[in-house]
Design an enzyme around this catalytic site. Structure first.
Site, PDB file in Angstrom:
ATOM      1  N   ARG A 262       5.308   5.247   6.858  1.00  0.00           N
ATOM      2  CA  ARG A 262       4.389   4.872   8.158  1.00  0.00           C
ATOM      3  C   ARG A 262       5.163   5.478   9.154  1.00  0.00           C
ATOM      4  O   ARG A 262       6.537   5.578   9.362  1.00  0.00           O
ATOM      5  CB  ARG A 262       4.509   3.359   8.191  1.00  0.00           C
ATOM      6  CG  ARG A 262       3.788   2.480   7.061  1.00  0.00           C
ATOM      7  CD  ARG A 262       3.890   1.145   7.226  1.00  0.00           C
ATOM      8  NE  ARG A 262       3.207   0.549   6.176  1.00  0.00           N
ATOM      9  CZ  ARG A 262       2.923  -0.724   5.982  1.00  0.00           C
ATOM     10  NH1 ARG A 262       3.425  -1.603   6.722  1.00  0.00           N
ATOM     11  NH2 ARG A 262       2.122  -1.075   4.840  1.00  0.00           N
ATOM     12  N   ARG A 277      12.411  -1.982   9.390  1.00  0.00           N
ATOM     13  CA  ARG A 277      11.169  -1.064   9.678  1.00  0.00           C
ATOM     14  C   ARG A 277      11.795   0.422   9.385  1.00  0.00           C
ATOM     15  O   ARG A 277      12.484   0.680  10.271  1.00  0.00           O
ATOM     16  CB  ARG A 277      10.853  -1.431  11.094  1.00  0.00           C
ATOM     17  CG  ARG A 277       9.540  -0.787  11.588  1.00  0.00           C
ATOM     18  CD  ARG A 277       9.276  -1.032  12.913  1.00  0.00           C
ATOM     19  NE  ARG A 277       9.158  -2.452  13.570  1.00  0.00           N
ATOM     20  CZ  ARG A 277       8.013  -3.212  13.300  1.00  0.00           C
ATOM     21  NH1 ARG A 277       7.020  -2.627  12.764  1.00  0.00           N
ATOM     22  NH2 ARG A 277       8.032  -4.387  13.534  1.00  0.00           N
ATOM     23  N   GLU A 349       8.050 -11.203   8.818  1.00  0.00           N
ATOM     24  CA  GLU A 349       7.128 -11.109   7.834  1.00  0.00           C
ATOM     25  C   GLU A 349       7.637 -10.056   6.743  1.00  0.00           C
ATOM     26  O   GLU A 349       8.231  -9.188   6.449  1.00  0.00           O
ATOM     27  CB  GLU A 349       5.865  -9.866   8.387  1.00  0.00           C
ATOM     28  CG  GLU A 349       4.710  -9.692   7.285  1.00  0.00           C
ATOM     29  CD  GLU A 349       3.774  -8.679   7.920  1.00  0.00           C
ATOM     30  OE1 GLU A 349       3.819  -8.527   9.183  1.00  0.00           O
ATOM     31  OE2 GLU A 349       3.173  -7.851   7.258  1.00  0.00           O
ATOM     32  N   SER A 352       1.934 -10.050   3.325  1.00  0.00           N
ATOM     33  CA  SER A 352       0.458 -10.370   4.216  1.00  0.00           C
ATOM     34  C   SER A 352      -0.666 -10.200   3.273  1.00  0.00           C
ATOM     35  O   SER A 352      -0.822  -9.337   2.253  1.00  0.00           O
ATOM     36  CB  SER A 352       0.520  -9.178   5.065  1.00  0.00           C
ATOM     37  OG  SER A 352      -0.739  -9.314   5.759  1.00  0.00           O
ATOM     38  N   ARG A 389      12.220  -5.217   2.774  1.00  0.00           N
ATOM     39  CA  ARG A 389      12.394  -6.652   3.621  1.00  0.00           C
ATOM     40  C   ARG A 389      12.783  -7.704   2.629  1.00  0.00           C
ATOM     41  O   ARG A 389      13.463  -8.476   2.973  1.00  0.00           O
ATOM     42  CB  ARG A 389      10.772  -6.934   4.286  1.00  0.00           C
ATOM     43  CG  ARG A 389      10.715  -6.034   5.318  1.00  0.00           C
ATOM     44  CD  ARG A 389       9.480  -6.427   6.130  1.00  0.00           C
ATOM     45  NE  ARG A 389       9.348  -5.504   7.562  1.00  0.00           N
ATOM     46  CZ  ARG A 389       8.671  -5.761   8.591  1.00  0.00           C
ATOM     47  NH1 ARG A 389       7.742  -6.655   8.498  1.00  0.00           N
ATOM     48  NH2 ARG A 389       8.606  -4.757   9.386  1.00  0.00           N
TER      49      ARG A 389
END
Length: 426
Positions: A262, A277, A349, A352, A389
């Site tokens: 990403r 991130r 988060e 998801s 994460r």
RNA sequence: GGAGGCGUCGCCUAGUCUGGUCUAUGGCGCCCGCCUGCUAAGCGGGUUUGGGGCUACAACCCCAUCGAGGGUUCAAAUCCCUCCGCCUCCGCCA
């Protein structure tokens, strides 16, 4: 794309959905106009084409002067057919574009509003009270350094910011998490998959990612028709493209491992510290093909599996019902599981799960066979574990005063029985 | 990366050179029916997908669909171009 029949028969439902997302209803009217224009163009073309074919048969059977006479007549017809066909193609493309501009029709249960309008469905576990325990928690960056698990400096040196090396127990931890996730998925009847992380435009567009901000967050390979995927949802959604699946074989459940890439273009300055991130991480994703009728129930099952995994990691977390405006264009409803991150003092988060109904399958041309007819089917996706994460949450949650980290029970068999990660001297 | 071959309605396959009843042949499988103590065999029929019209999202009619997209032509599975995929050989390599 959404079901054209819903657009035609219940445009107000689509408008209401747009309102709930905080988006303009204009796309609905544009699509309806395009639909009318398209159908007119099709009718015009087909009528002429039919006449041309009839003529063609006469030409084939005629000969001599008669044939020459017919040829002279049909030539004009042929030119008209060509023009009408071009007009039809144009109208059809306009229609497809207009239809694709409409995001999925959100579920009735989905909260209205934007990013901050989520609804907390439940909170599981209790965040650790480090003050009561008498020590200040270290963040995952410091813990990762002490354990010799995460090397951010060299990540930056070699690949730039938002990159990292996992070393020693860090590397072991990733493999343990992947194995634990795969073990659970296998037990639940999932087919395990290692998916390609580079895909063609067709696959990337099919999931709807290119429409959201024009794919700003997506890496593309220069000079080739290839993108790096941000999630294996992409290759798994395209996996059955242009196929008709036996309805009796549904749900088809896949647990897919892949690296995820990403750009994080829209998040400058956010989470710059550590591996919360990053530009690349590995992930085990659940991806399911289900009937439309079963999709909502399957969505709950995916959520249950996500919770089961977080429970195995012995984390404190909450489940959030994401609001309409914060959903991806493909989803009608989305649940996030957010784990408590001690040094940030908030929930972040970790997983998801989205119900995309037939939005992706329509684009990718995946259908189901039900008895003697074919029909649309649904896709759903959900994170089993996103490695970085998960590591952040595990390290910070289970740290001890001396910088060691207690290993959750379920993870121990996958770490050779290791019960505590000990600081190393370097 | 180089050379050659191939891609037909679930699977296999005829058709492509010599463009026109190809509304695509035949077999297997599958579905329905007949026959039959049962099963098998045999006999008859059906069996791509998408879109449009009309409508009950039925029937029916029409259009498209021979890997994908263009082109030539009155007419393309068939001729030409581009792309994709598969196979064989060579090169390279984990």
């Amino acid at each position: 794309m959404i079901d054209p029949r819903i657009l035609r028969d219940e445009p107000d439902r689509v408008r209401a959905s747009q309102a709930k997302r905080g988006a303009s209803p204009d796309v609905v009217d544009r699509a309806l106009e395009a639909d009318t224009a398209r159908r007119a163009a099709i009718a015009a073309f087909e009528e002429k084409r039919s006449a041309q074919k009839t003529f063609g048969k006469q030409v084939a059977q005629a000969s001599g002067d008669e044939k020459q006479a017919l040829l002279a007549q049909v030539k004009q017809l042929s030119a008209e057919v060509k023009d009408l066909e071009a007009a039809q193609t144009t109208a059809d493309e306009a229609w497809t574009t207009a239809l694709k501009a409409i995001p999925n029709v959100v579920a009735d249960e989905t909260p209205a509003g934007g990013e901050d309008d989520f609804v907390v469905l439940e909170e599981i576990g209790t965040p650790r009270d480090f003050a009561a325990e008498g020590f200040e928690p270290r963040d995952h960056v410091e813990l990762g350094r002490m354990l010799g698990a995460i090397d951010l400096e060299r990540g930056a040196k070699v690949s730039g910011s938002r990159f990292y090396f996992l070393t020693g127990v860090g590397a072991q931890l990733e493999l343990a998490l992947v194995n634990l996730a795969m073990e659970q998925a296998r037990g639940a009847g999932f087919t395990q998959v290692i998916a390609p992380s580079l895909v063609r435009t067709e696959a990337m567009a099919g999931t709807g990612y290119l429409d959201q901000g024009g794919g700003e967050d997506i890496y593309r390979i220069e000079g080739e028709d290839l993108y790096l995927v941000g999630t294996s949802e992409v290759p798994m959604a395209a996996y059955h493209s242009q196929e008709i699946l036996d309805g009796a074989s549904l749900p088809r459940r896949y647990a897919s491992f892949s690296p995820c890439f990403r750009k994080e273009a829209g998040s400058h300055g956010k989470d710059t510290k550590g591996i919360i991130r990053v530009h690349w991480f590995d992930k085990v994703e659940m991806f399911v093909y289900a009937t439309l009728e079963d999709a909502a129930d399957e969505h709950q099952r995916l959520l249950a599996w996500e919770k089961e995994f977080l429970d195995k990691l012995e984390l404190a977390y909450r489940v959030v019902d994401i609001a309409a405006g914060d959903l991806g264009g493909s989803a009608i409803r989305k649940f996030d599981c957010e784990a408590w991150i001690p040094t940030q003092g908030k929930y972040r988060e970790l997983t998801s799960t989205s119900n995309c109904t037939d939005f992706q399958t329509r684009r990718l041309d995946t259908r189901g066979r039900f008895g003697d007819r074919t029909g649309p089917i649904a896709t759903l996706n959900g994170t089993l574990t996103a490695i970085t994460r998960a590591i952040v949450a595990v390290l910070e949650t289970h740290q001890q005063a001396d910088g060691s980290v207690r290993v959750p029970q379920a993870l121990r068999p996958h770490l050779g029985g290791l019960e505590v990660l000990e600081p190393v001297s370097r």
